[in-house]
Scaffold this motif. Structure first.
Motif, PDB file in Angstrom:
ATOM      1  N   ASP A  39       0.944  -2.507 -11.508  1.00 43.03           N
ATOM      2  CA  ASP A  39       0.290  -1.202 -11.484  1.00 43.03           C
ATOM      3  C   ASP A  39      -0.233  -0.946 -10.074  1.00 43.03           C
ATOM      4  O   ASP A  39      -0.144  -1.812  -9.199  1.00 43.03           O
ATOM      5  N   ILE A  40      -0.798   0.254  -9.877  1.00 41.35           N
ATOM      6  CA  ILE A  40      -1.430   0.522  -8.592  1.00 41.35           C
ATOM      7  C   ILE A  40      -2.850   1.051  -8.818  1.00 41.35           C
ATOM      8  O   ILE A  40      -3.156   1.574  -9.886  1.00 41.35           O
ATOM      9  N   GLN A  41      -3.688   0.917  -7.778  1.00 35.59           N
ATOM     10  CA  GLN A  41      -5.088   1.294  -7.910  1.00 35.59           C
ATOM     11  C   GLN A  41      -5.471   2.161  -6.708  1.00 35.59           C
ATOM     12  O   GLN A  41      -5.109   1.841  -5.569  1.00 35.59           O
ATOM     13  N   TYR A  92       0.822  -1.203   0.000  1.00 40.62           N
ATOM     14  CA  TYR A  92       0.000   0.000   0.000  1.00 40.62           C
ATOM     15  C   TYR A  92       0.858   1.256   0.000  1.00 40.62           C
ATOM     16  O   TYR A  92       1.969   1.258   0.550  1.00 40.62           O
ATOM     17  N   GLY A  93       0.322   2.298  -0.598  1.00 34.86           N
ATOM     18  CA  GLY A  93       1.012   3.575  -0.601  1.00 34.86           C
ATOM     19  C   GLY A  93       0.045   4.675  -0.199  1.00 34.86           C
ATOM     20  O   GLY A  93      -1.071   4.738  -0.723  1.00 34.86           O
ATOM     21  N   LEU A  94       0.461   5.490   0.777  1.00 31.99           N
ATOM     22  CA  LEU A  94      -0.370   6.628   1.166  1.00 31.99           C
ATOM     23  C   LEU A  94       0.320   7.881   0.649  1.00 31.99           C
ATOM     24  O   LEU A  94       1.520   8.053   0.839  1.00 31.99           O
ATOM     25  N   LEU A  95      -0.452   8.709  -0.041  1.00 34.97           N
ATOM     26  CA  LEU A  95       0.093   9.907  -0.652  1.00 34.97           C
ATOM     27  C   LEU A  95      -0.709  11.083  -0.113  1.00 34.97           C
ATOM     28  O   LEU A  95      -1.943  11.056  -0.165  1.00 34.97           O
ATOM     29  N   THR A  96      -0.017  12.086   0.412  1.00 33.06           N
ATOM     30  CA  THR A  96      -0.783  13.213   0.960  1.00 33.06           C
ATOM     31  C   THR A  96      -0.024  14.531   0.857  1.00 33.06           C
ATOM     32  O   THR A  96       1.210  14.555   0.927  1.00 33.06           O
ATOM     33  N   ASN A  97      -0.795  15.593   0.670  1.00 29.76           N
ATOM     34  CA  ASN A  97      -0.228  16.945   0.741  1.00 29.76           C
ATOM     35  C   ASN A  97      -0.897  17.702   1.889  1.00 29.76           C
ATOM     36  O   ASN A  97      -0.855  18.924   1.940  1.00 29.76           O
ATOM     37  N   TYR A 114      -3.273   3.980  -2.189  1.00 27.66           N
ATOM     38  CA  TYR A 114      -3.210   3.138  -3.385  1.00 27.66           C
ATOM     39  C   TYR A 114      -2.812   1.726  -2.982  1.00 27.66           C
ATOM     40  O   TYR A 114      -2.058   1.524  -2.027  1.00 27.66           O
ATOM     41  N   GLN A 115      -3.312   0.766  -3.752  1.00 30.33           N
ATOM     42  CA  GLN A 115      -2.929  -0.629  -3.514  1.00 30.33           C
ATOM     43  C   GLN A 115      -2.164  -1.129  -4.732  1.00 30.33           C
ATOM     44  O   GLN A 115      -2.514  -0.794  -5.870  1.00 30.33           O
TER      45      GLN A 115
END
Ligand SMILES: Nc1ncnc2c1ncn2[C@@H]1O[C@H](COP(=O)(O)OP(=O)(O)OP(=O)(O)O)[C@@H](O)[C@H]1O
Ligand SMILES: [Mg+2]
Length: 460
Positions: free
Chosen positions: A114-116, A96-101, A108-109
Motif C-alpha cells: 500500500d502507500i501512505q 516515493y511518489g509525488l502527485l501534483t496538479n 506518498y511513501q
C-alpha cells in the motif's frame, strides 16, 4: 516574485514549469538521474528519478527506484489518481511518489502493498516548503543504503524505455478465482494471436478441467482407453524433479491454429494428484526451474489457471512474470478480486523467499463484455471506474467482447466414419477461414496481443 505553480494552466505546464524547471533541480536530480515518459512493462510513468542509480537503471529489490512524479491537469482531483500511483509504487517497488496538479502537491511513501500520504502542501507554498520536500525525497537524503545490483532487470537507455530481462522469454499467467470469466478463452486465443505475429509461444494448461487442452484440440479421443494424455501432462512435470522436462510433455496443437502452437496439457487426474504434490515442497518451483531450461526456445509462455486459490494456481503465479486478470466486471467477479489481491500478496512473499521479483500485474482485462450500445455507453464506463477506484487495480486497454463465435470455434467437430471428434479452432484461424463473424473477435485478440507485446517489451 515567488514561484507559484498554481498559475500553471495545463498538464504540460505542470510538467515543465513545476517538475522539470523547479522541483527536479531543487531536489538535486541531475539530468542523468531522472527521466520523463518511462515505460516499464505496461506502466507509463511521467517522471522517474533515482538517488543511487544512473541510466541505465535496474529494477531490483535491493536498489529500489527512488521517486515517481506524476503531473495532472490543474482541474483534476488528485484523489482519483491515488489508486494508479499505488499500483506504480507497489508493483515497481518505488519508494516515493509525488502527485501534483500544480494547485496541490502530495508525497506518498510505499508500504508493503500500500502507500501512505506523508506530505501535502498547496502549490503556492512550494518555495517555503522546499526544504521539507528535500528532506523527504531530495537526492542526497535518499542516497544512503541503496546498493546497485545489476543482475536483475535491465532497462536500456533510449527514449522509449522497455524492460529487458537478461533472457527475453516472458511468462504470463491468466488468472481469476471466479469461474467462467473467460480465462481459457483469453489464454488460447491470445496465444494464437501472438503465434500468428511470429512469436514462439508455449501454452500451459494447469487446470484439472483441461479446457485449454480441449480447446487446442489435444483431446481427440472418444474412449478412456485411448487417453494418451493420462501418463504425460503438467502433473508429471510438477511431480518429478529430473524427468518430464518441458520438451517431454509438450504437444503440438496441429489443427487449432496456423502456425501450430506448443501446448502442455492438463488432465482430470490433477485433482487426485494435488494431495501428493502438496507433500513435495519442490513441486511449487519445478515449473520455474523447468521453464528456465527452455528460455531460448520460446518468446512467450501463457499459463491458463484454475478458478481457485489452490496449489496449481500458486504454481502458475510463482512461475509467471506477468499477470492478466480477465473479468466480466460483474459484482461477483469484482468481489473475488479482494481474494485475488490477497493471493498476489501471498505469492509475492513466496517469490521473495526464492529470490524472484514480485509478479507484475498487467491489469484487469474486461472480457465477455456485451456489445449492446446503451450498455457500452452508460454501464461499461461505470464498471471500469469501479475497478480503478474501489478495487485500486489497473485496467488493460483492450476489451474482449461477448461474441458467440468464441464458443462456436471452440466447439467445432469433425466426423470420421461414424464417429464425431472435437476439432476446435482458435478464433484467429476461424477468421482466416472467412467466417465473417469471427473477424471482429479475431481483431480484438490481435489488439490485446499488441498491448501485451508492448507491455512486456517485445513489440519491436
Ligand atoms: N468473450 C466471450 N464471448 C462469448 N462467450 C465467451 C467469451 N469468453 C468466454 N465465453 C464462454 O463462456 C464460457 C466460460 O469461458 P471460459 O471457459 O473461457 O472461462 P474460464 O474463466 O476459463 O472458466 P473456468 O473458471 O471454469 O476455467 C465458455 O462457454 C466460453 O465459450
Ligand atoms: Mg478455464
Amino acid at each position: 516574485m515567488p514561484f507559484n505553480p498554481e498559475l500553471c494552466r495545463n498538464e504540460s505546464e505542470v510538467e515543465s514549469k513545476l517538475i522539470v524547471q523547479y522541483l527536479l533541480p531543487q531536489l538535486g536530480y541531475t539530468p542523468d538521474t531522472w527521466h520523463q515518459e518511462v515505460a516499464v512493462g505496461s506502466i507509463r510513468l511521467d517522471f522517474l528519478a533515482f538517488a543511487a542509480q544512473v541510466i541505465p537503471f535496474v529494477l531490483d529489490a535491493n536498489s529500489p527506484l527512488s521517486v515517481v512524479m506524476e503531473a495532472k491537469h490543474p482541474k483534476q482531483n488528485l484523489n482519483n489518481h491515488v489508486p494508479r500511483l499505488r499500483h506504480y509504487l507497489t508493483s515497481l517497488n518505488v519508494r516515493y511518489g509525488l502527485l501534483t496538479n500544480g494547485k496541490e502537491i502530495r508525497i506518498y511513501q510505499k508500504l508493503q502493498a500500500d502507500i501512505q500520504l506523508i506530505f501535502q502542501c498547496s502549490g503556492k507554498e512550494v518555495e517555503i516548503k522546499i526544504d521539507q520536500i528535500k528532506t523527504l525525497i531530495g537526492r542526497e537524503s535518499l542516497k544512503e543504503g541503496q546498493l546497485i545490483d545489476k543482475s536483475k532487470v535491465q532497462i536500456e537507455n533510449n527514449s522509449n524505455f522497455e524492460t529487458k530481462r537478461q533472457h527475453s522469454m516472458k511468462t504470463i499467467a491468466i488468472y481469476h478465482n471466479k469461474g467462467g470469466v473467460g480465462k481459457t478463452t483469453v489464454a488460447v486465443n491470445l496465444a494464437a494471436a501472438l503465434r500468428k505475429k511470429g512469436k514462439r509461444v508455449l501454452l500451459i494448461d494447469i487446470d484439472s478441467q483441461a479446457n485449454t487442452t480441449f480447446a487446442t484440440g489435444l483431446i481427440k479421443f472418444q474412449f478412456d482407453e485411448e487417453d494418451d494424455l493420462r501418463d504425460s501432462n503438467i502433473y508429471h512435470l510438477l511431480e518429478s524433479g529430473d524427468f518430464y522436462l518441458i520438451p517431454d510433455v509438450t504437444r503440438k496443437s496441429h489443427y487449432f491454429n496456423n502456425p501450430e502452437l506448443d501446448v502442455i496439457p492438463a488432465h482430470i487426474n490433477l485433482i487426485e494428484g494435488q494431495y501428493k504434490l502438496n507433500q513435495i515442497d519442490a513441486s511449487k518451483t519445478r515449473l520455474v526451474t523447468k521453464l528456465k531450461k527452455v528460455e531460448q526456445e520460446y518468446d512467450i509462455v501463457i499459463i491458463d489457471t484454475p478458478p481457485s486459490r489452490d496449489l496449481y494456481a500458486k504454481v502458475a503465479l510463482v512461475a509467471a512474470d506477468y499477470l492478466i486478470i480477465p473479468s466480466d466486471l460483474k459484482p461477483f467477479a469484482n468481489q473475488g478480486l479482494l481474494s485475488v489481491k490477497n493471493f498476489i500478496i501471498e505469492v509475492n512473499e513466496f517469490r521473495e523467499m526464492i529470490g524472484k521479483q514480485h509478479i507484475i500485474l498487467m491489469g484487469i482485462l474486461a472480457s465477455k463484455i456485451s456489445t449492446n450500445s446503451k450498455f457500452l455507453q452508460y454501464t461499461f464506463p461505470k464498471q471500469r471506474s469501479v475497478i480503478l477506484e474501489r478495487y485500486n487495480l489497473p485496467l488493460m486497454e483492450a476489451v474482449i467482447y461477448d461474441r458467440t463465435v468464441l464458443s462456436e470455434c471452440m466447439n467445432q467437430t469433425i466426423t470420421v466414419g461414424d464417429l464425431e471428434y472435437p476439432d476446435p479452432k482458435s478464433v484467429i484461424k476461424y477468421a482466416e477461414e472467412l467466417k465473417s463473424d469471427a473477424q471482429k473477435s479475431a481483431m480484438e485478440f490481435e489488439i490485446l496481443a499488441d498491448e501485451v507485446l508492448t507491455g512486456i517489451g517485445l513489440n519491436k
